[in-house]
Design a protein around this motif. Structure first.
Motif, short mmCIF file in Angstrom:
data_model
loop_
_atom_site.label_atom_id
_atom_site.label_comp_id
_atom_site.label_asym_id
_atom_site.label_seq_id
_atom_site.Cartn_x
_atom_site.Cartn_y
_atom_site.Cartn_z
N THR A 100 -29.07 -21.65 3.63
CA THR A 100 -30.00 -20.60 4.05
C THR A 100 -30.47 -19.80 2.84
O THR A 100 -31.66 -19.52 2.67
CB THR A 100 -29.33 -19.67 5.07
N LEU A 101 -29.52 -19.44 1.97
CA LEU A 101 -29.87 -18.66 0.78
C LEU A 101 -30.79 -19.45 -0.14
O LEU A 101 -31.73 -18.89 -0.73
CB LEU A 101 -28.60 -18.25 0.04
N THR A 121 -26.68 -27.31 7.07
CA THR A 121 -27.42 -26.07 7.28
C THR A 121 -28.58 -26.33 8.23
O THR A 121 -28.79 -27.45 8.69
CB THR A 121 -27.91 -25.48 5.94
N SER A 122 -29.32 -25.27 8.53
CA SER A 122 -30.48 -25.36 9.42
C SER A 122 -31.63 -24.63 8.77
O SER A 122 -31.46 -23.85 7.84
CB SER A 122 -30.16 -24.77 10.79
N ALA A 123 -32.82 -24.88 9.27
CA ALA A 123 -34.01 -24.24 8.72
C ALA A 123 -34.01 -22.75 9.01
O ALA A 123 -33.44 -22.28 10.00
CB ALA A 123 -35.27 -24.89 9.30
N LEU A 124 -34.66 -21.98 8.14
CA LEU A 124 -34.88 -20.57 8.42
C LEU A 124 -35.54 -20.44 9.80
O LEU A 124 -36.47 -21.17 10.13
CB LEU A 124 -35.78 -19.94 7.36
N GLY A 125 -35.02 -19.54 10.59
CA GLY A 125 -35.54 -19.35 11.94
C GLY A 125 -34.94 -20.29 12.97
O GLY A 125 -35.35 -20.27 14.13
N ALA A 126 -33.96 -21.11 12.55
CA ALA A 126 -33.30 -22.03 13.49
C ALA A 126 -31.80 -21.89 13.34
O ALA A 126 -31.30 -21.32 12.37
CB ALA A 126 -33.74 -23.47 13.22
N GLY A 127 -31.04 -22.45 14.28
CA GLY A 127 -29.58 -22.41 14.18
C GLY A 127 -29.07 -20.98 14.15
O GLY A 127 -29.55 -20.10 14.87
N LEU A 128 -28.10 -20.70 13.26
CA LEU A 128 -27.54 -19.36 13.16
C LEU A 128 -28.54 -18.38 12.57
O LEU A 128 -28.33 -17.16 12.63
CB LEU A 128 -26.26 -19.39 12.32
N ASP A 130 -31.59 -18.22 13.70
CA ASP A 130 -32.58 -18.06 14.76
C ASP A 130 -32.48 -16.63 15.30
O ASP A 130 -31.99 -16.39 16.40
CB ASP A 130 -32.32 -19.08 15.87
N VAL A 131 -32.97 -15.70 14.49
CA VAL A 131 -32.84 -14.28 14.87
C VAL A 131 -33.75 -13.94 16.04
O VAL A 131 -33.55 -12.93 16.72
CB VAL A 131 -33.14 -13.37 13.66
N ALA A 132 -34.76 -14.78 16.30
CA ALA A 132 -35.66 -14.52 17.43
C ALA A 132 -35.08 -15.04 18.75
O ALA A 132 -35.60 -14.74 19.81
CB ALA A 132 -37.01 -15.17 17.17
N GLY A 210 -35.27 -10.83 8.06
CA GLY A 210 -35.91 -11.54 6.96
C GLY A 210 -35.61 -13.01 6.90
O GLY A 210 -36.01 -13.69 5.94
N LEU A 211 -34.90 -13.54 7.91
CA LEU A 211 -34.56 -14.97 7.89
C LEU A 211 -35.51 -15.81 8.75
O LEU A 211 -35.45 -17.04 8.70
CB LEU A 211 -33.12 -15.17 8.39
N ASP A 212 -36.39 -15.19 9.49
CA ASP A 212 -37.29 -15.94 10.37
C ASP A 212 -38.57 -16.31 9.59
O ASP A 212 -39.66 -15.83 9.88
CB ASP A 212 -37.63 -15.09 11.60
#
Length: 284
Positions: A100-101, A121-128, A130-132, A210-212
């Motif tokens: 993620t970083l 890992t997973s893409a920004l906005g997905a997996g852990l 997935d802040v949305a 800021g991760l989405d």
């Protein structure tokens, strides 16, 4: 080395100082020494390898209780390590949250990267990340989510080692054999390195804003390799394929039997994949 006011980071180098630099970025609540010695040695055969402790892990500053921070701040810490060592551009390899970083670095500091490799890992906005809360891709296994509720408990050394070894068993995915003695020795080194038996938990509490930013990954031009761990119970398939599809020009390789762990059986295939990717990036 210093990474902002009141934050000191521990780091270690291995390999030829004149070789291409390669920065290892570990996952959440994990110190740099959880990159296994055998794997680091394999990578150091052709690189100047740097591993470091995130803040609130290992020998780096424990600051979260006093000054809470965001996950994105940990990406800036990685740049601070490169700055402190006088490294203008490095290959980077990140596992789990480390992946993620690295995605944040691909977006915000691409000029500092020679190449990027991400695994488990997973893409920004997905997996852990997935802040949305869209839930379009599978989340961690339920038994793992339940086990995480006991993370950071008040245990003595023996009980904490038992907890961590069981954690690695759950993370390993059930295909490759789990050598409990090997994982116990790994965690004993981590405890001795940190000087504490209590497991870190700060990253689980850190701000995820800021991760989405998954939509921005299509514009990435840094050579990027996604390593699929087909038995990963945290970011199971098709997370790796999804990430490779959304990152501009990314490649995808699979390490058969690999879960969310780095046992000896994956060291050779993983190191070979990283070495081939970094060599191609440097040649290009």
């Amino acid at each position: 080395m210093t990474a902002g006011e009141g934050v000191q980071l521990w780091a270690e180098e291995r390999g030829d100082p004149a070789a291409p630099p390669l920065l290892l970025v570990m996952g959440a609540n994990a110190s740099g020494v959880l990159w296994p010695e055998e794997l680091v040695d394999l990578l150091a055969a052709g690189h100047r390898v740097i591993r470091y402790d995130h803040r609130d892990t290992g020998r780096s500053s424990a600051v979260f209780d006093r000054v809470p921070y965001a996950i994105a701040d940990l990406a800036r810490d990685a740049v601070a390590v490169l700055d402190a060592l006088g490294i203008e551009r490095a290959h980077v390899v990140g596992m789990s949250m480390g992946g993620t970083l690295i995605q944040l670095l691909l977006l915000d500091a691409p000029h500092r990267l020679r190449s990027a490799t991400v695994l488990c890992t997973s893409a920004l906005g997905a997996g852990l990340a997935d802040v949305a809360g869209t839930g379009e891709l599978p989340g961690p296994a339920p038994e793992l989510l339940a086990y995480w509720q006991t993370m950071g408990g008040d245990r003595d050394r023996a009980a904490e080692l038992d907890w961590r070894v069981e954690h690695w068993r759950l993370l390993s995915g059930g295909v490759l054999p789990v050598d409990a003695g090997w994982f116990r020795a790994l965690e004993e080194r981590a405890m001795d390195h940190a000087g504490s038996v209590r497991g870190p938990v700060a990253h689980a509490l850190a701000d995820q804003s800021g991760l989405d930013r998954g939509a921005e990954l299509a514009a990435v031009t840094v050579p990027t390799l996604v390593v699929e761990a087909p038995e990963d119970p945290v970011n199971p398939p098709p997370h790796a394929a999804h990430l490779a599809a959304v990152v501009g020009g990314a490649g995808l390789v699979t390490v058969p039997g690999m879960g969310h762990a780095l046992p000896p059986a994956v060291h050779g295939p993983l190191a070979a994949a990283v070495a081939a990717h970094t060599a191609a990036a440097d040649a290009g």
